[in-house]
Design a protein around this motif. Structure first.
Motif, PDB file in Angstrom:
ATOM      1  N   LEU A 134       0.798  -1.137   0.141  1.00 25.06           N
ATOM      2  CA  LEU A 134      -0.031  -0.056   0.057  1.00 25.06           C
ATOM      3  C   LEU A 134       0.967   1.087   0.014  1.00 25.06           C
ATOM      4  O   LEU A 134       0.621   2.457  -0.500  1.00 25.06           O
ATOM      5  N   TYR A 135       2.051   1.490   0.709  1.00 21.85           N
ATOM      6  CA  TYR A 135       2.658   2.364   0.996  1.00 21.85           C
ATOM      7  C   TYR A 135       4.178   2.073   0.563  1.00 21.85           C
ATOM      8  O   TYR A 135       4.763   0.969   1.137  1.00 21.85           O
ATOM      9  N   THR A 136       4.928   3.116   0.234  1.00 19.98           N
ATOM     10  CA  THR A 136       6.478   2.845   0.469  1.00 19.98           C
ATOM     11  C   THR A 136       6.818   3.324   1.927  1.00 19.98           C
ATOM     12  O   THR A 136       5.892   3.956   2.598  1.00 19.98           O
ATOM     13  N   LEU A 137       7.842   3.209   2.399  1.00 17.80           N
ATOM     14  CA  LEU A 137       8.181   3.575   3.803  1.00 17.80           C
ATOM     15  C   LEU A 137       8.293   4.986   4.066  1.00 17.80           C
ATOM     16  O   LEU A 137       7.639   5.275   5.068  1.00 17.80           O
ATOM     17  N   ASP A 138       8.524   5.805   3.106  1.00 20.11           N
ATOM     18  CA  ASP A 138       8.593   7.251   3.251  1.00 20.11           C
ATOM     19  C   ASP A 138       6.956   7.767   3.306  1.00 20.11           C
ATOM     20  O   ASP A 138       6.493   8.529   4.097  1.00 20.11           O
ATOM     21  N   GLU A 139       6.278   7.125   2.527  1.00 18.61           N
ATOM     22  CA  GLU A 139       4.712   7.403   2.464  1.00 18.61           C
ATOM     23  C   GLU A 139       4.205   7.069   3.899  1.00 18.61           C
ATOM     24  O   GLU A 139       3.161   7.652   4.622  1.00 18.61           O
ATOM     25  N   TYR A 140       4.437   5.739   4.358  1.00 16.50           N
ATOM     26  CA  TYR A 140       3.985   5.526   5.634  1.00 16.50           C
ATOM     27  C   TYR A 140       4.408   6.307   6.863  1.00 16.50           C
ATOM     28  O   TYR A 140       3.683   6.611   7.548  1.00 16.50           O
ATOM     29  N   ILE A 141       5.732   6.907   6.675  1.00 16.15           N
ATOM     30  CA  ILE A 141       6.291   7.587   7.824  1.00 16.15           C
ATOM     31  C   ILE A 141       5.329   9.051   7.652  1.00 16.15           C
ATOM     32  O   ILE A 141       4.780   9.520   8.817  1.00 16.15           O
ATOM     33  N   GLU A 142       5.220   9.485   6.507  1.00 14.92           N
ATOM     34  CA  GLU A 142       4.455  10.731   6.294  1.00 14.92           C
ATOM     35  C   GLU A 142       3.054  10.556   6.784  1.00 14.92           C
ATOM     36  O   GLU A 142       2.592  11.608   7.637  1.00 14.92           O
ATOM     37  N   LEU A 143       2.240   9.526   6.536  1.00 14.68           N
ATOM     38  CA  LEU A 143       1.006   9.413   6.746  1.00 14.68           C
ATOM     39  C   LEU A 143       1.028   9.257   8.283  1.00 14.68           C
ATOM     40  O   LEU A 143      -0.069   9.844   8.953  1.00 14.68           O
ATOM     41  N   GLN A 144       1.578   8.339   9.022  1.00 13.23           N
ATOM     42  CA  GLN A 144       1.642   8.128  10.351  1.00 13.23           C
ATOM     43  C   GLN A 144       1.740   9.291  11.426  1.00 13.23           C
ATOM     44  O   GLN A 144       1.124   9.950  12.182  1.00 13.23           O
ATOM     45  N   THR A 145       2.874  10.074  10.701  1.00 13.19           N
ATOM     46  CA  THR A 145       3.314  11.593  11.365  1.00 13.19           C
ATOM     47  C   THR A 145       2.126  12.453  11.026  1.00 13.19           C
ATOM     48  O   THR A 145       1.806  13.118  12.131  1.00 13.19           O
ATOM     49  N   ASP A 146       1.734  12.474  10.135  1.00 13.60           N
ATOM     50  CA  ASP A 146       0.757  13.561   9.812  1.00 13.60           C
ATOM     51  C   ASP A 146      -0.618  13.119  10.812  1.00 13.60           C
ATOM     52  O   ASP A 146      -1.489  14.253  11.212  1.00 13.60           O
ATOM     53  N   LEU A 147      -1.032  11.868  10.986  1.00 13.66           N
ATOM     54  CA  LEU A 147      -2.009  11.608  11.568  1.00 13.66           C
ATOM     55  C   LEU A 147      -1.625  11.735  13.166  1.00 13.66           C
ATOM     56  O   LEU A 147      -2.805  12.292  13.918  1.00 13.66           O
ATOM     57  N   LEU A 148      -0.422  11.377  13.487  1.00 12.72           N
ATOM     58  CA  LEU A 148      -0.262  11.934  14.893  1.00 12.72           C
ATOM     59  C   LEU A 148      -0.429  13.360  15.300  1.00 12.72           C
ATOM     60  O   LEU A 148      -0.933  13.631  16.218  1.00 12.72           O
ATOM     61  N   LEU A 149       0.282  14.196  14.320  1.00  9.61           N
ATOM     62  CA  LEU A 149       0.193  15.659  14.613  1.00  9.61           C
ATOM     63  C   LEU A 149      -1.283  16.361  14.501  1.00  9.61           C
ATOM     64  O   LEU A 149      -2.044  17.137  15.206  1.00  9.61           O
ATOM     65  N   SER A 150      -1.992  15.466  13.855  1.00 12.14           N
ATOM     66  CA  SER A 150      -3.331  16.068  13.448  1.00 12.14           C
ATOM     67  C   SER A 150      -4.357  15.688  14.696  1.00 12.14           C
ATOM     68  O   SER A 150      -5.056  16.279  15.193  1.00 12.14           O
ATOM     69  N   GLY A 151      -3.913  14.351  15.428  1.00 12.40           N
ATOM     70  CA  GLY A 151      -4.674  13.987  16.393  1.00 12.40           C
ATOM     71  C   GLY A 151      -4.366  14.862  17.579  1.00 12.40           C
ATOM     72  O   GLY A 151      -5.242  15.210  18.607  1.00 12.40           O
ATOM     73  N   ILE A 152      -2.949  15.461  17.744  1.00  9.31           N
ATOM     74  CA  ILE A 152      -2.642  16.276  18.871  1.00  9.31           C
ATOM     75  C   ILE A 152      -3.545  17.552  18.723  1.00  9.31           C
ATOM     76  O   ILE A 152      -3.987  17.991  19.482  1.00  9.31           O
ATOM     77  N   LYS A 153      -3.558  17.807  17.464  1.00  8.92           N
ATOM     78  CA  LYS A 153      -4.214  19.267  17.055  1.00  8.92           C
ATOM     79  C   LYS A 153      -5.751  19.163  17.479  1.00  8.92           C
ATOM     80  O   LYS A 153      -6.362  20.080  18.098  1.00  8.92           O
ATOM     81  N   GLN A 154      -6.133  17.836  17.134  1.00  9.86           N
ATOM     82  CA  GLN A 154      -7.767  17.668  17.260  1.00  9.86           C
ATOM     83  C   GLN A 154      -7.769  17.490  19.125  1.00  9.86           C
ATOM     84  O   GLN A 154      -9.098  17.893  19.593  1.00  9.86           O
ATOM     85  N   LEU A 155      -6.978  17.022  19.507  1.00 10.00           N
ATOM     86  CA  LEU A 155      -7.055  17.091  21.148  1.00 10.00           C
ATOM     87  C   LEU A 155      -7.153  18.293  21.497  1.00 10.00           C
ATOM     88  O   LEU A 155      -7.869  18.501  22.554  1.00 10.00           O
ATOM     89  N   HIS A 156      -6.416  19.330  21.217  1.00  8.90           N
ATOM     90  CA  HIS A 156      -6.293  20.592  21.891  1.00  8.90           C
ATOM     91  C   HIS A 156      -7.566  21.312  21.462  1.00  8.90           C
ATOM     92  O   HIS A 156      -8.143  21.937  22.484  1.00  8.90           O
ATOM     93  N   SER A 157      -8.361  21.119  20.190  1.00  9.54           N
ATOM     94  CA  SER A 157      -9.575  21.695  19.693  1.00  9.54           C
ATOM     95  C   SER A 157     -10.580  21.030  20.689  1.00  9.54           C
ATOM     96  O   SER A 157     -11.343  21.880  21.169  1.00  9.54           O
ATOM     97  N   SER A 158     -10.669  19.801  21.140  1.00 13.14           N
ATOM     98  CA  SER A 158     -11.503  19.512  21.938  1.00 13.14           C
ATOM     99  C   SER A 158     -11.499  19.911  23.420  1.00 13.14           C
ATOM    100  O   SER A 158     -12.655  20.267  23.795  1.00 13.14           O
ATOM    101  N   GLU A 159     -10.331  19.929  24.106  1.00 15.25           N
ATOM    102  CA  GLU A 159     -10.168  20.495  25.321  1.00 15.25           C
ATOM    103  C   GLU A 159     -10.623  22.026  25.401  1.00 15.25           C
ATOM    104  O   GLU A 159     -11.209  22.422  26.264  1.00 15.25           O
ATOM    105  N   ALA A 160     -10.235  22.596  24.409  1.00 16.94           N
ATOM    106  CA  ALA A 160     -10.623  24.149  24.142  1.00 16.94           C
ATOM    107  C   ALA A 160     -11.962  24.542  24.273  1.00 16.94           C
ATOM    108  O   ALA A 160     -12.700  25.094  24.771  1.00 16.94           O
ATOM    109  N   ALA A 161     -13.009  23.335  23.491  1.00 18.00           N
ATOM    110  CA  ALA A 161     -14.192  23.547  23.392  1.00 18.00           C
ATOM    111  C   ALA A 161     -14.933  23.090  24.686  1.00 18.00           C
ATOM    112  O   ALA A 161     -15.978  23.681  25.140  1.00 18.00           O
ATOM    113  N   LEU A 162     -14.285  22.016  25.306  1.00 14.14           N
ATOM    114  CA  LEU A 162     -14.797  21.581  26.705  1.00 14.14           C
ATOM    115  C   LEU A 162     -14.670  22.916  27.710  1.00 14.14           C
ATOM    116  O   LEU A 162     -15.453  23.077  28.682  1.00 14.14           O
TER     117      LEU A 162
END
Length: 220
Positions: free
Chosen positions: A186-214
């Motif tokens: 499905l992915y090259t190693l670099d694609e896997y790294i980019e995807l997982q890193t983007d998901l990680l940082l997006s998750g952190i950003k979403q976490l901040h947004s949820s906490e701010a909303a609460l």
């Protein structure tokens, strides 16, 4: 916990390292094919390219070889995580670099990692705690990267959030080793790294947004 000593009768440290590297390479292939218990020290010596007598100049037991396999993985991970990070500590860039370097090691040492997790149960009671502690130390390196990002104001995370994210990163790297047979379709190693890193940082950003909303809802 100090580094566990594997005794050798040879005093030349460079030669010891060279011979042990040969042992590790030969043993990994055998352990993967036959398992730790069905592999003999004579077979390890033959795979490494020297005699059984020479083998015992550098180790004392077959378990020493498995221990060296485990320890070499963590040494490589530690070296790679520290590479090029000194000038970029506490930045998102340093975090991304650390994640990428870790995933590269997981790819390069896939055979060793698979053998380690398959056979680590065969380690003795004195060696097993050391190996498990080394794994926690690797996770701790990601905790340090995340903590420095928090200190620099790059991220806003609690201590518990830092710890779970560090474990997430570690497991994602291991997943590439364990599931590479499927993921590479499905992915090259670099694609896997980019995807997982983007998901990680997006998750952190979403976490901040949820906490701010609460917090905002609580104030209302």
């Amino acid at each position: 916990m100090s580094k566990r000593e594997v005794q050798a009768s040879v005093k030349d440290e460079r030669l010891v390292q060279k011979r042990r590297d040969q042992m590790i390479k030969g043993a990994v292939a055998l352990f993967k094919q036959k398992g730790f218990h069905r592999t003999t020290t004579r077979e390890i010596a033959n795979a490494a390219g020297f005699s059984i007598g020479t083998l015992y100049e550098y180790i004392r037991t077959k378990e020493d070889v498995l221990y060296l396999v485990c320890d070499s993985i963590y040494d490589h991970v530690s070296d790679r995580l520290q590479k090029d990070l000194e000038l970029k500590q506490g930045t998102i860039e340093s975090l991304k670099k650390g994640i990428a370097n870790f995933f590269y090691v997981m790819d390069e040492m896939q055979e060793e990692i698979l053998v380690m997790y398959q056979e680590v149960k065969s380690l003795s009671k004195d060696a097993l705690p050391y190996v498990l502690k080394k794994e926690l130390e690797m996770t701790g390196m990601f905790e340090s990267l995340l903590e420095k990002c928090v200190e620099n104001g790059e991220l806003n995370l609690s201590e518990k959030q830092i710890k779970i994210i560090a474990h997430d990163i570690f497991v994602q790297g291991q997943m590439w080793s364990f599931r590479r047979w499927a993921l590479r379709k499905l992915y090259t190693l670099d694609e896997y790294i980019e995807l997982q890193t983007d998901l990680l940082l997006s998750g952190i950003k979403q976490l901040h947004s949820s906490e701010a909303a609460l917090r905002k809802g609580g104030e209302g």
